[in-house]
Write a protein that holds these residues in place. Structure first.
Motif, PDB file in Angstrom:
ATOM      1  N   SER A   1      15.609  18.299  -8.752  1.00 20.21           N
ATOM      2  CA  SER A   1      16.624  17.252  -8.887  1.00 20.21           C
ATOM      3  C   SER A   1      16.317  16.016  -8.050  1.00 20.21           C
ATOM      4  O   SER A   1      17.128  15.084  -8.014  1.00 20.21           O
ATOM      5  CB  SER A   1      17.986  17.809  -8.468  1.00 20.21           C
ATOM      6  N   VAL A   2      15.176  15.978  -7.373  1.00 18.96           N
ATOM      7  CA  VAL A   2      14.863  14.840  -6.510  1.00 18.96           C
ATOM      8  C   VAL A   2      13.625  14.101  -7.012  1.00 18.96           C
ATOM      9  O   VAL A   2      12.855  14.618  -7.830  1.00 18.96           O
ATOM     10  CB  VAL A   2      14.646  15.281  -5.044  1.00 18.96           C
ATOM     11  N   MET A   3      13.465  12.891  -6.506  1.00 13.61           N
ATOM     12  CA  MET A   3      12.326  12.060  -6.893  1.00 13.61           C
ATOM     13  C   MET A   3      11.674  11.476  -5.649  1.00 13.61           C
ATOM     14  O   MET A   3      12.360  11.022  -4.733  1.00 13.61           O
ATOM     15  CB  MET A   3      12.782  10.926  -7.818  1.00 13.61           C
ATOM     16  N   TYR A   4      10.349  11.518  -5.620  1.00 12.47           N
ATOM     17  CA  TYR A   4       9.570  10.925  -4.539  1.00 12.47           C
ATOM     18  C   TYR A   4       8.908   9.659  -5.076  1.00 12.47           C
ATOM     19  O   TYR A   4       8.303   9.673  -6.148  1.00 12.47           O
ATOM     20  CB  TYR A   4       8.507  11.895  -4.034  1.00 12.47           C
ATOM     21  N   VAL A   5       9.009   8.570  -4.315  1.00  6.43           N
ATOM     22  CA  VAL A   5       8.497   7.270  -4.753  1.00  6.43           C
ATOM     23  C   VAL A   5       7.556   6.712  -3.702  1.00  6.43           C
ATOM     24  O   VAL A   5       7.813   6.825  -2.496  1.00  6.43           O
ATOM     25  CB  VAL A   5       9.656   6.269  -4.990  1.00  6.43           C
ATOM     26  N   ASP A   6       6.460   6.136  -4.162  1.00  9.91           N
ATOM     27  CA  ASP A   6       5.650   5.326  -3.252  1.00  9.91           C
ATOM     28  C   ASP A   6       5.228   4.063  -3.987  1.00  9.91           C
ATOM     29  O   ASP A   6       5.055   4.062  -5.211  1.00  9.91           O
ATOM     30  CB  ASP A   6       4.445   6.104  -2.699  1.00  9.91           C
ATOM     31  N   LEU A   7       5.089   2.978  -3.219  1.00 12.95           N
ATOM     32  CA  LEU A   7       4.823   1.675  -3.820  1.00 12.95           C
ATOM     33  C   LEU A   7       4.100   0.773  -2.824  1.00 12.95           C
ATOM     34  O   LEU A   7       4.018   1.062  -1.630  1.00 12.95           O
ATOM     35  CB  LEU A   7       6.134   1.030  -4.277  1.00 12.95           C
ATOM     36  N   THR A   8       3.607  -0.334  -3.347  1.00 10.89           N
ATOM     37  CA  THR A   8       2.964  -1.350  -2.518  1.00 10.89           C
ATOM     38  C   THR A   8       3.835  -2.594  -2.507  1.00 10.89           C
ATOM     39  O   THR A   8       4.213  -3.117  -3.564  1.00 10.89           O
ATOM     40  CB  THR A   8       1.566  -1.699  -3.057  1.00 10.89           C
ATOM     41  N   ALA A   9       4.185  -3.039  -1.297  1.00  5.96           N
ATOM     42  CA  ALA A   9       5.008  -4.239  -1.139  1.00  5.96           C
ATOM     43  C   ALA A   9       4.118  -5.389  -0.675  1.00  5.96           C
ATOM     44  O   ALA A   9       3.437  -5.286   0.349  1.00  5.96           O
ATOM     45  CB  ALA A   9       6.115  -3.982  -0.123  1.00  5.96           C
ATOM     46  N   VAL A  10       4.114  -6.474  -1.426  1.00  9.36           N
ATOM     47  CA  VAL A  10       3.324  -7.656  -1.066  1.00  9.36           C
ATOM     48  C   VAL A  10       4.180  -8.540  -0.155  1.00  9.36           C
ATOM     49  O   VAL A  10       5.316  -8.904  -0.497  1.00  9.36           O
ATOM     50  CB  VAL A  10       2.900  -8.442  -2.311  1.00  9.36           C
ATOM     51  N   VAL A  11       3.635  -8.852   1.045  1.00  7.82           N
ATOM     52  CA  VAL A  11       4.376  -9.629   2.042  1.00  7.82           C
ATOM     53  C   VAL A  11       3.485 -10.769   2.551  1.00  7.82           C
ATOM     54  O   VAL A  11       2.262 -10.750   2.373  1.00  7.82           O
ATOM     55  CB  VAL A  11       4.808  -8.732   3.226  1.00  7.82           C
ATOM     56  N   PRO A  12       4.074 -11.796   3.193  1.00  5.32           N
ATOM     57  CA  PRO A  12       3.261 -12.882   3.778  1.00  5.32           C
ATOM     58  C   PRO A  12       2.282 -12.343   4.815  1.00  5.32           C
ATOM     59  O   PRO A  12       2.546 -11.332   5.494  1.00  5.32           O
ATOM     60  CB  PRO A  12       4.311 -13.794   4.417  1.00  5.32           C
ATOM     61  N   GLY A  13       1.158 -13.010   4.952  1.00  2.72           N
ATOM     62  CA  GLY A  13       0.136 -12.556   5.883  1.00  2.72           C
ATOM     63  C   GLY A  13       0.583 -12.562   7.324  1.00  2.72           C
ATOM     64  O   GLY A  13       0.043 -11.813   8.147  1.00  2.72           O
ATOM     65  N   ALA A  14       1.559 -13.379   7.683  1.00  5.19           N
ATOM     66  CA  ALA A  14       2.009 -13.475   9.076  1.00  5.19           C
ATOM     67  C   ALA A  14       3.150 -12.503   9.388  1.00  5.19           C
ATOM     68  O   ALA A  14       3.783 -12.613  10.445  1.00  5.19           O
ATOM     69  CB  ALA A  14       2.473 -14.905   9.358  1.00  5.19           C
ATOM     70  N   THR A  15       3.391 -11.556   8.517  1.00  7.42           N
ATOM     71  CA  THR A  15       4.498 -10.611   8.721  1.00  7.42           C
ATOM     72  C   THR A  15       4.267  -9.770   9.974  1.00  7.42           C
ATOM     73  O   THR A  15       3.162  -9.265  10.208  1.00  7.42           O
ATOM     74  CB  THR A  15       4.643  -9.680   7.503  1.00  7.42           C
ATOM     75  N   THR A  16       5.289  -9.628  10.782  1.00  3.87           N
ATOM     76  CA  THR A  16       5.207  -8.811  11.997  1.00  3.87           C
ATOM     77  C   THR A  16       5.508  -7.343  11.677  1.00  3.87           C
ATOM     78  O   THR A  16       6.069  -7.014  10.624  1.00  3.87           O
ATOM     79  CB  THR A  16       6.203  -9.304  13.042  1.00  3.87           C
ATOM     80  N   ILE A  17       5.156  -6.483  12.596  1.00  7.20           N
ATOM     81  CA  ILE A  17       5.442  -5.059  12.421  1.00  7.20           C
ATOM     82  C   ILE A  17       6.946  -4.828  12.361  1.00  7.20           C
ATOM     83  O   ILE A  17       7.444  -4.035  11.559  1.00  7.20           O
ATOM     84  CB  ILE A  17       4.816  -4.242  13.566  1.00  7.20           C
ATOM     85  N   SER A  18       7.683  -5.547  13.189  1.00  3.27           N
ATOM     86  CA  SER A  18       9.139  -5.418  13.196  1.00  3.27           C
ATOM     87  C   SER A  18       9.742  -5.852  11.861  1.00  3.27           C
ATOM     88  O   SER A  18      10.623  -5.189  11.310  1.00  3.27           O
ATOM     89  CB  SER A  18       9.728  -6.260  14.332  1.00  3.27           C
ATOM     90  N   GLY A  19       9.240  -6.961  11.322  1.00  4.21           N
ATOM     91  CA  GLY A  19       9.742  -7.435  10.034  1.00  4.21           C
ATOM     92  C   GLY A  19       9.410  -6.477   8.908  1.00  4.21           C
ATOM     93  O   GLY A  19      10.227  -6.244   8.007  1.00  4.21           O
ATOM     94  N   ALA A  20       8.191  -5.906   8.946  1.00  6.83           N
ATOM     95  CA  ALA A  20       7.788  -4.947   7.918  1.00  6.83           C
ATOM     96  C   ALA A  20       8.635  -3.682   7.992  1.00  6.83           C
ATOM     97  O   ALA A  20       9.029  -3.109   6.973  1.00  6.83           O
ATOM     98  CB  ALA A  20       6.309  -4.608   8.075  1.00  6.83           C
TER      99      ALA A  20
ATOM    100  N   SER B   1      11.710  -3.444   9.101  1.00  7.51           N
ATOM    101  CA  SER B   1      13.042  -3.744   8.578  1.00  7.51           C
ATOM    102  C   SER B   1      13.036  -3.812   7.059  1.00  7.51           C
ATOM    103  O   SER B   1      13.977  -3.344   6.395  1.00  7.51           O
ATOM    104  CB  SER B   1      13.548  -5.065   9.156  1.00  7.51           C
ATOM    105  N   LEU B   2      11.972  -4.376   6.487  1.00  7.76           N
ATOM    106  CA  LEU B   2      11.869  -4.453   5.032  1.00  7.76           C
ATOM    107  C   LEU B   2      11.728  -3.056   4.429  1.00  7.76           C
ATOM    108  O   LEU B   2      12.337  -2.750   3.396  1.00  7.76           O
ATOM    109  CB  LEU B   2      10.677  -5.323   4.638  1.00  7.76           C
ATOM    110  N   GLU B   3      10.960  -2.221   5.079  1.00  6.27           N
ATOM    111  CA  GLU B   3      10.798  -0.844   4.590  1.00  6.27           C
ATOM    112  C   GLU B   3      12.139  -0.115   4.551  1.00  6.27           C
ATOM    113  O   GLU B   3      12.458   0.590   3.588  1.00  6.27           O
ATOM    114  CB  GLU B   3       9.815  -0.078   5.473  1.00  6.27           C
ATOM    115  N   ALA B   4      12.930  -0.296   5.605  1.00  8.63           N
ATOM    116  CA  ALA B   4      14.248   0.339   5.652  1.00  8.63           C
ATOM    117  C   ALA B   4      15.139  -0.208   4.536  1.00  8.63           C
ATOM    118  O   ALA B   4      15.911   0.541   3.923  1.00  8.63           O
ATOM    119  CB  ALA B   4      14.892   0.110   7.009  1.00  8.63           C
ATOM    120  N   LYS B   5      15.027  -1.513   4.261  1.00  7.81           N
ATOM    121  CA  LYS B   5      15.844  -2.126   3.212  1.00  7.81           C
ATOM    122  C   LYS B   5      15.439  -1.604   1.836  1.00  7.81           C
ATOM    123  O   LYS B   5      16.289  -1.353   0.969  1.00  7.81           O
ATOM    124  CB  LYS B   5      15.676  -3.648   3.258  1.00  7.81           C
TER     125      LYS B   5
END
Length: 387
Positions: free
Chosen positions: A335-354, A356-360
């Motif tokens: 009954s569950v689904m596992y997902v993986d994907l690639t997110a394209v982000v700006p080159g200057a993205t910080t680890i903290s910003g990434a 937060s985006l992952e959590a979103k």
């Protein structure tokens, strides 16, 4: 830039690994246990109490399965008494349904166990195992009904040929029955007592009870997104078909004794149930071999994330900009689904910003699709994927 995805967190009440531990914990000693063995009487008592508590607190999957199990017990008892009084053997099918109910209940309960160190991805595939087992029971039942109906039809044609005057129809029936194998006596109904029309009441009772169980079980299966509960619902519906044929045969044989209505209806029902069984088997098999979801589902996942996509990151934003989503993959396990994907982000993205985006992204997918239980995100700087 690639961020390592979050690991699956261990929840309260996890099943411990029970392996012998060494190193700084050499003084501690635990025993290795199998999934179904190695527990004390206290463990079994505790599991029984947990099951009862779960039922009382609204474990809808267990509750509807146990209702079906108790209904099958009742139907087996009623049909057994009726069979003894009216020389019938219809109770055997309801008795075989009990096996399916126990399989569904066991696999449903196992699939809901929390993740553990040994099983970090959980037990969701037990649903696929249960669905596979129920589908095999359906296929076996359909083949049994078809085999039985085939022999009954041959027996009826042979009787018709013996009493029919010479002619083209007589010749055709003789040719058909002459090349067919002998009909085992155990597979031929004993009609020496005639047709008891009262048996129709028991067939009608089974139709009503099983149709109600089908509708109730399917409703829970859809709401819980459970493949094994849906398989059990289909199992109930197959019993409706079988009982409907029995009712039709009883009334038809009473009104038109010469027509082989029972075997003809049985052959039709066996084809319908066989198709249902193979459809369930194919779906559960795809889960077990980790087949990816359909393109339609992948597109749906992407559309769910489109509101998060922006052209650039505001200067004061703590969340990295999601420029694009690609390479979406997903697989089901029960009954569950596992997902993986690639997110394209700006080159200057910080680890903290990434982060937060992952959590979103996790929050958005899980809120939109409750079957999504785990999302793994790989980050790719803008322009890196271009040739």
């Amino acid at each position: 830039m690639q961020r390592r995805p979050h690991s699956t967190q261990k929840k309260d009440g996890d099943v411990h690994d029970h392996e012998h531990e060494h190193g700084e914990h050499d003084h501690e000693h635990t025993h290795s246990h199998g999934l179904f063995s190695g527990h004390s009487h206290e463990d079994h008592t505790q599991e029984a109490e947990q099951l009862i508590t779960a039922l009382q607190r609204g474990d809808r999957g267990s509750r509807i399965t146990i209702i079906g199990l108790l209904s099958n017990v009742g139907l087996t008892a009623v049909k057994g008494v009726a069979g003894w009084a009216m020389h019938s053997a219809n109770a055997g099918h309801s008795l075989s349904d009990l096996l399916g109910d126990f399989v569904v209940l066991t696999c449903w309960r196992l699939s809901r166990k929390p993740t553990s160190e040994r099983y970090p991805f959980g037990y969701a595939k037990w649903e696929s195992v249960g669905t596979t087992t129920v589908s095999l029971l359906l296929i076996g039942g359909a083949l049994g009904i078809g085999f039985h109906s085939y022999h009954l039809l041959l027996h009826a044609l042979a009787d018709a040929a013996a009493t029919m005057p010479a002619g083209p129809m007589h010749t055709m029936l003789v040719n058909v029955t002459s090349v067919a194998p002998d009909v085992p006596e155990i597979l031929v109904d004993d009609h020496s007592h005639g047709v008891d029309v009262n048996a129709a009441w028991f067939a009608a009772l089974s139709i009503i009870a099983k149709e109600m169980l089908y509708r109730a079980t399917k409703k829970v299966a859809v709401e819980e997104n459970s493949s094994v509960l849906l398989a059990n619902a289909v199992h109930h519906r197959s019993d409706v078909y079988g009982s409907a044929v029995a009712l039709f045969a009883i009334l038809g044989s009473w009104l038109w004794p010469a027509l082989p209505l029972d075997p003809m209806g049985g052959l039709l029902v066996s084809v319908v149930i066989l198709k249902q069984g193979f459809d369930l088997l194919l779906g559960s098999w795809n889960d077990l071999i980790d087949r990816g979801v359909s393109p339609t589902t992948r597109n749906s996942l992407r559309k769910t994330l489109e509101p998060l996509m922006v052209k650039s990151t505001p200067a004061d934003s703590e969340i990295a900009a999601l420029l694009d989503v690609k390479e979406i993959r997903a697989r089901r396990a029960g009954s569950v689904m596992y997902v993986d994907l690639t997110a394209v982000v700006p080159g200057a993205t910080t680890i903290s910003g990434a982060s937060s985006l992952e959590a979103k992204i996790n929050e958005t997918l899980k809120k939109a699709k409750k079957e999504v239980t785990d999302v793994r995100v790989r980050f790719e700087p803008e322009g890196q994927g271009r040739s």
